[in-house]
Design an enzyme around this catalytic site. Structure first.
Site, PDB file in Angstrom:
ATOM      1  N   ARG A 266       0.833  -1.214   0.000  1.00 35.64           N
ATOM      2  CA  ARG A 266       0.000   0.000   0.000  1.00 35.64           C
ATOM      3  C   ARG A 266       0.865   1.261   0.000  1.00 35.64           C
ATOM      4  O   ARG A 266       0.554   2.254   0.665  1.00 35.64           O
ATOM      5  CB  ARG A 266      -0.938   0.041   1.213  1.00 35.64           C
ATOM      6  CG  ARG A 266      -1.951  -1.061   1.264  1.00 35.64           C
ATOM      7  CD  ARG A 266      -2.959  -0.982   0.115  1.00 35.64           C
ATOM      8  NE  ARG A 266      -3.948  -2.032   0.274  1.00 35.64           N
ATOM      9  CZ  ARG A 266      -3.784  -3.282  -0.166  1.00 35.64           C
ATOM     10  NH1 ARG A 266      -2.693  -3.623  -0.829  1.00 35.64           N
ATOM     11  NH2 ARG A 266      -4.714  -4.179   0.008  1.00 35.64           N
TER      12      ARG A 266
ATOM     13  N   SER B  12     -11.052   0.047   3.426  1.00 35.84           N
ATOM     14  CA  SER B  12     -10.257  -0.270   4.626  1.00 35.84           C
ATOM     15  C   SER B  12      -9.599   1.009   5.117  1.00 35.84           C
ATOM     16  O   SER B  12      -8.860   1.639   4.358  1.00 35.84           O
ATOM     17  CB  SER B  12      -9.162  -1.277   4.296  1.00 35.84           C
ATOM     18  OG  SER B  12      -9.740  -2.409   3.715  1.00 35.84           O
TER      19      SER B  12
ATOM     20  N   GLU C   3      -4.512   3.768   6.173  1.00 30.24           N
ATOM     21  CA  GLU C   3      -4.176   3.562   4.764  1.00 30.24           C
ATOM     22  C   GLU C   3      -4.677   4.787   3.988  1.00 30.24           C
ATOM     23  O   GLU C   3      -4.136   5.174   2.955  1.00 30.24           O
ATOM     24  CB  GLU C   3      -4.903   2.294   4.287  1.00 30.24           C
ATOM     25  CG  GLU C   3      -4.771   2.016   2.830  1.00 30.24           C
ATOM     26  CD  GLU C   3      -5.611   0.811   2.384  1.00 30.24           C
ATOM     27  OE1 GLU C   3      -5.540  -0.270   3.016  1.00 30.24           O
ATOM     28  OE2 GLU C   3      -6.340   0.967   1.387  1.00 30.24           O
TER      29      GLU C   3
END
Ligand SMILES: Cc1cc2nc3c(=O)[nH]c(=O)nc-3n(C[C@H](O)[C@H](O)[C@H](O)COP(=O)(O)OP(=O)(O)OC[C@H]3O[C@@H](n4cnc5c(N)ncnc54)[C@H](O)[C@@H]3O)c2cc1C
Length: 333
Positions: free
Chosen positions: A160, A233, A329
């Site tokens: 990520r 998320s 994130e």
């Protein structure tokens, strides 16, 4: 090009946060790009707004590249190279690949957002990361207007993350991404749930079936952003040292974990959050999605500040209970 002043961003971010910006510029043709190089105030590049949390009004200019186009620049029979403009919706590209039977991004179907943002956090799902298919990324440095081309290695992709989320954060305007897709069937079915679902339904492994199952699995876990605001998320899965994991496992034997590089261990942030009792929590319009604790949601009129307060509380409680730091994130603005 379109230009708006004192613009509400509510429909420009999937969290549905009603922040404002001083100026919003929508670039519709590459020839208009020079307008981005003379902005004399803070500037933010926006894609589909599905990985951002506006915690306050943005005192500056927001630029969105709406340039479109998917161009096949190479085809050697075994693979194709596609040059895709930043403003193409990610799922327009997965549909295109499905239509022409190009393999490599089928596990990433259903991820919201645009092609220009896909390298920024190296989008990933169901055992696949977009870095596996990106050959190079083209764009311009915002400060100088100079063009750049970064190869896959130069993009420094990680979990990520990429150079665009770190050293070059906010400094680059990505205009095109080159994807190398295979014409030869090759599937990644390492994700247990995906394998099980295909077997349970007795479906042959084809591009269409894999894509279909992934969309079904995603529907079960993630809110439809047209109905409930979210950025998917909210936290990254934490990666910890093996010794630290073994100590934790003694107290929590059922901790979900995956082996990671350099002997480290990746934990499931969603499980840690759930074990802290947050799943289904709601305070006003800010909450934790009842089907998946990793997803923070806006049920309607939560402010960015309220969502930020909630994520910080979650972060703290996970740290207090497990001694593990979970990091957003999502890009906090
Ligand atoms: C329901 C839901 C499910 C999701 N599932 C997943 C998933 O499975 N896997 C996953 O990885 N992500 C997932 N996400 C997160 C998100 O969809 C991805 O990160 C996506 O790539 C963000 O794209 P965007 O165009 O909306 O980017 P934005 O949110 O608009 O921007 C994200 C970042 O990229 C920068 N950026 C955007 N465009 C450019 C550009 N042209 N040049 C330079 N910088 C740019 C922005 O400044 C910002 O820092 C999910 C989100 C939602 C809402």
């Amino acid at each position: 090009m379109k230009q708006y002043r004192n613009c509400s961003l509510k429909t420009f971010n999937t969290f549905g946060i009603n922040a404002k910006c001083r100026q919003l510029i929508l670039i519709e043709d590459i020839s208009e790009i020079e307008h981005c190089f003379c902005i004399k105030e803070p500037c933010l590049i926006l894609g589909g707004g599905s990985n951002l949390l506006f915690t306050r009004d943005f005192e500056g200019t927001i630029v969105r590249l709406d340039i479109k186009g998917i161009e096949k620049t190479e085809d050697d029979g075994a693979s194709v190279l596609l040059r895709v403009a930043a403003g193409v919706e990610w799922d327009e590209l997965t549909s295109y690949a499905l239509h022409y039977e190009y393999y490599g991004i089928e596990n990433l179907i259903g991820i919201p957002g645009r092609v220009g943002s896909s390298p920024v956090q190296n989008i990933g799902a169901y055992g696949v990361e977009v870095k596996n298919t990106i050959e190079k990324v083209e764009g311009f440095y915002v400060a100088s207007g100079d063009p750049f081309t970064l190869t896959n290695t130069e993009c420094r992709f990680g979990y990520r993350s990429s150079i665009f989320k770190n050293e070059l954060r906010g400094k680059c305007l990505i205009t095109h991404v080159y994807f190398r897709l295979s014409r030869v069937p090759q599937f990644i079915l390492t994700y247990q749930e995906l394998k099980e679902e295909l077997a349970r339904r007795e479906l042959p492994v084809t591009l269409r079936n894999v894509s279909h199952i992934i969309l079904k699995l995603r529907d079960r876990k993630l809110p439809d952003v047209k109905k409930i605001g979210s950025a998917g998320s909210f936290f990254k899965n934490p990666i910890i040292e093996k010794e630290r994991f073994e100590a934790l496992q003694a107290d929590y034997p059922l901790l979900v974990h995956y082996p990671w590089r350099e002997g480290k261990v990746k934990l499931a942030a969603g499980q840690l959050i759930e074990l802290c009792g947050w799943k289904g929590y709601r305070a006003g319009d800010a909450g934790v999605y009842p089907q998946q604790a990793l997803v923070i949601v806006n049920y309607g009129n939560a402010t960015g500040e309220e969502i930020a307060m909630l994520y910080r509380k979650i972060e703290r409680s996970v740290e207090e209970k497990f001694g593990v730091l979970i990091e957003p994130e999502v890009n906090i603005v």
